[in-house]
Design a protein around this motif. Sequence first.
Motif, PDB file in Angstrom:
ATOM      1  N   GLY A  49      21.219  62.043  67.102  1.00 46.90           N
ATOM      2  CA  GLY A  49      21.170  62.112  65.537  1.00 46.90           C
ATOM      3  C   GLY A  49      20.009  62.627  64.949  1.00 46.90           C
ATOM      4  N   GLN A 120      32.366  61.782  62.099  1.00 46.19           N
ATOM      5  CA  GLN A 120      30.858  61.618  61.746  1.00 46.19           C
ATOM      6  C   GLN A 120      29.815  62.304  62.801  1.00 46.19           C
ATOM      7  OE1 GLN A 120      30.755  57.193  61.565  1.00 46.19           O
ATOM      8  NE2 GLN A 120      31.742  57.138  59.427  1.00 46.19           N
ATOM      9  N   HIS A 121      30.134  62.031  63.982  1.00 42.12           N
ATOM     10  CA  HIS A 121      29.371  62.832  64.895  1.00 42.12           C
ATOM     11  C   HIS A 121      29.423  64.243  64.641  1.00 42.12           C
ATOM     12  CE1 HIS A 121      27.514  63.505  68.793  1.00 42.12           C
ATOM     13  NE2 HIS A 121      28.553  64.359  69.023  1.00 42.12           N
ATOM     14  N   GLN A 123      29.963  65.993  61.881  1.00 43.52           N
ATOM     15  CA  GLN A 123      29.225  66.014  60.686  1.00 43.52           C
ATOM     16  C   GLN A 123      27.562  66.121  61.115  1.00 43.52           C
ATOM     17  OE1 GLN A 123      30.701  63.251  57.920  1.00 43.52           O
ATOM     18  NE2 GLN A 123      32.564  64.429  57.644  1.00 43.52           N
ATOM     19  N   ARG A 124      27.191  65.296  61.820  1.00 50.30           N
ATOM     20  CA  ARG A 124      25.607  64.837  61.958  1.00 50.30           C
ATOM     21  C   ARG A 124      25.260  66.125  62.957  1.00 50.30           C
ATOM     22  NH1 ARG A 124      26.915  59.361  62.920  1.00 50.30           N
ATOM     23  NH2 ARG A 124      27.001  59.547  65.313  1.00 50.30           N
ATOM     24  N   ILE A 135      18.317  65.282  55.792  1.00 50.83           N
ATOM     25  CA  ILE A 135      19.023  64.105  56.389  1.00 50.83           C
ATOM     26  C   ILE A 135      18.084  62.811  56.306  1.00 50.83           C
ATOM     27  CG2 ILE A 135      20.392  65.310  58.137  1.00 50.83           C
ATOM     28  CD1 ILE A 135      18.449  64.734  60.415  1.00 50.83           C
ATOM     29  N   LEU A 137      18.305  60.424  54.095  1.00 47.99           N
ATOM     30  CA  LEU A 137      18.984  58.949  53.945  1.00 47.99           C
ATOM     31  C   LEU A 137      19.519  58.472  55.266  1.00 47.99           C
ATOM     32  CD1 LEU A 137      20.925  59.527  50.920  1.00 47.99           C
ATOM     33  CD2 LEU A 137      18.900  58.111  51.062  1.00 47.99           C
ATOM     34  N   TYR A 138      20.054  59.421  56.225  1.00 46.70           N
ATOM     35  CA  TYR A 138      20.378  59.031  57.540  1.00 46.70           C
ATOM     36  C   TYR A 138      19.138  58.520  58.523  1.00 46.70           C
ATOM     37  CZ  TYR A 138      22.054  59.492  62.301  1.00 46.70           C
ATOM     38  OH  TYR A 138      22.481  59.034  63.670  1.00 46.70           O
ATOM     39  N   GLU A 139      18.210  59.332  58.329  1.00 45.62           N
ATOM     40  CA  GLU A 139      16.914  58.644  58.925  1.00 45.62           C
ATOM     41  C   GLU A 139      16.410  57.302  58.587  1.00 45.62           C
ATOM     42  OE1 GLU A 139      13.672  61.455  58.922  1.00 45.62           O
ATOM     43  OE2 GLU A 139      14.497  62.950  60.154  1.00 45.62           O
ATOM     44  N   LYS A 140      16.414  57.086  57.125  1.00 42.51           N
ATOM     45  CA  LYS A 140      16.142  55.652  56.720  1.00 42.51           C
ATOM     46  C   LYS A 140      17.032  54.777  57.245  1.00 42.51           C
ATOM     47  CE  LYS A 140      13.954  57.428  52.409  1.00 42.51           C
ATOM     48  NZ  LYS A 140      13.769  57.580  51.099  1.00 42.51           N
ATOM     49  N   ASP A 141      18.244  54.971  57.239  1.00 39.10           N
ATOM     50  CA  ASP A 141      19.137  53.935  57.714  1.00 39.10           C
ATOM     51  C   ASP A 141      19.058  53.672  59.178  1.00 39.10           C
ATOM     52  OD1 ASP A 141      20.376  53.814  55.310  1.00 39.10           O
ATOM     53  OD2 ASP A 141      22.149  55.098  55.757  1.00 39.10           O
ATOM     54  N   LYS A 142      18.843  54.578  59.982  1.00 39.52           N
ATOM     55  CA  LYS A 142      18.303  54.363  61.404  1.00 39.52           C
ATOM     56  C   LYS A 142      17.030  53.744  61.536  1.00 39.52           C
ATOM     57  CE  LYS A 142      19.092  57.372  65.459  1.00 39.52           C
ATOM     58  NZ  LYS A 142      20.525  57.218  65.773  1.00 39.52           N
TER      59      LYS A 142
END
Length: 320
Positions: A49, A120-121, A123-124, A135, A137-142
Motif C-alpha cells: 500500500g 479498496q485494495h 483503488q490503492r 496518497i 492521507l493514506y500514509e498518515k493513517d498508516k
Amino acid sequence: MAGASLLTLLDDIAMLLDDVAVLSKVAAKKTAGVLGDDLAVNAEQLSGGLKADRELPVVWAVFKGSMLNKAILVPIALLLSYFLPVVIMPLLMLGGAYLCYEGFEKVWHKFSHKVEHKQQHEQRVAALQDETVNITLYEKDKIKGAIRTDFILSAEIIIIALGTVADKAITTQISVLVFIAILMTIGVYGLVAGIVKIDDGGFLLIKDKSISLWGKFKRALGYFMIAFAPKLMKFLAVAGTIAMWLVGGSLITHGVPAFHHFIESAIHFAGNLPIFSGLLVAITPLLIDLVVGFVLGAVLVFASLAVMAITKKKNKPVSE
C-alpha cells in the motif's frame, strides 16, 4: 586527594557500566519474544500500500514515533514502579485487550466486507500506479496506526526490562531501560526497512548483465528476492495478526491468576505425556495465549458492533 577522588569516581562509573551491560543482556533475552512479535506486527502494518519511494520515509516516520513512545514510556514506567506499581499490570492488560480487538477487527472486516475490501485494495493499487495521485492521507493513517500499536508493544518491552532491574539502583534502572529502548527500536525498524525493500534489492541485482559466474549468481538471487517478497508480505500479514493475539493474550493471562494457574496445570499435563512432551510443554503457553487473544478479540469486536447497532437504532428518527 583530588586524584584519589577521580580514580574512585572512574571506578564507580566502570562498575555501573559493567552492571548495565550484564543487566541489559538479561533484559534483552527476556524481551526477545516480544521483539519478534513487534517485528511481525510492524512489518505487516508497513508492508504494501505504499509507493516504492515512500516506503523508507514512512518507516523512518514510524521509527521516530516509536522513539517518542519510549521516551514517554520509560519515565512513566519508572514513576509508576516507584509510586503506583499496582496499576502497571491493569494498564498492560488494557493495552493487550486493544491488541486482541485490533487483530480480530482486521480479520472480521476483511471477511465481512469482502467486496468493499477488494474495491479498496484495487483503488490503492490504482493510486500507487498513478503518479498524479497524492496518497499523503493514506500514509498518515498508516503511520498513526503503526505508532499506536507500537506504543502497546513498547510498553510491554519496557515493563519486562524494568522487571529485571527492579531491585537495582535508579541510575542502573534508567541506563538499562534507555539502552534497551534504543536497541530494540533500531533493531526492529532496521529489519522492517530491510523487509519492505527486499523487492527493490532484487531489481537492483538483476540489472547486472555480466556473463560471469558472479553476475549469474546476482541475477538468480535478484529473481529469488523478487519472487520471495510478495510471499513474505502475505506471511507477515498472517503472522502480524497472530502476534497481536499472542501478545494481547499473554498480557491477559499474566494478569489473571486463574489463567496463570490453568497454564501451569496444562504445562504439567503436557510434560507427563508419553510422546512429544518437550514440544507440547514449549507450545502450550503460546497456544493458550493465542486462544485467549482470539476469543477476547472476538468478544470485544462483536460487543462494539452490538453497541453501535443499538446506538444507531436509538438515534434513528421515527418515521411519521
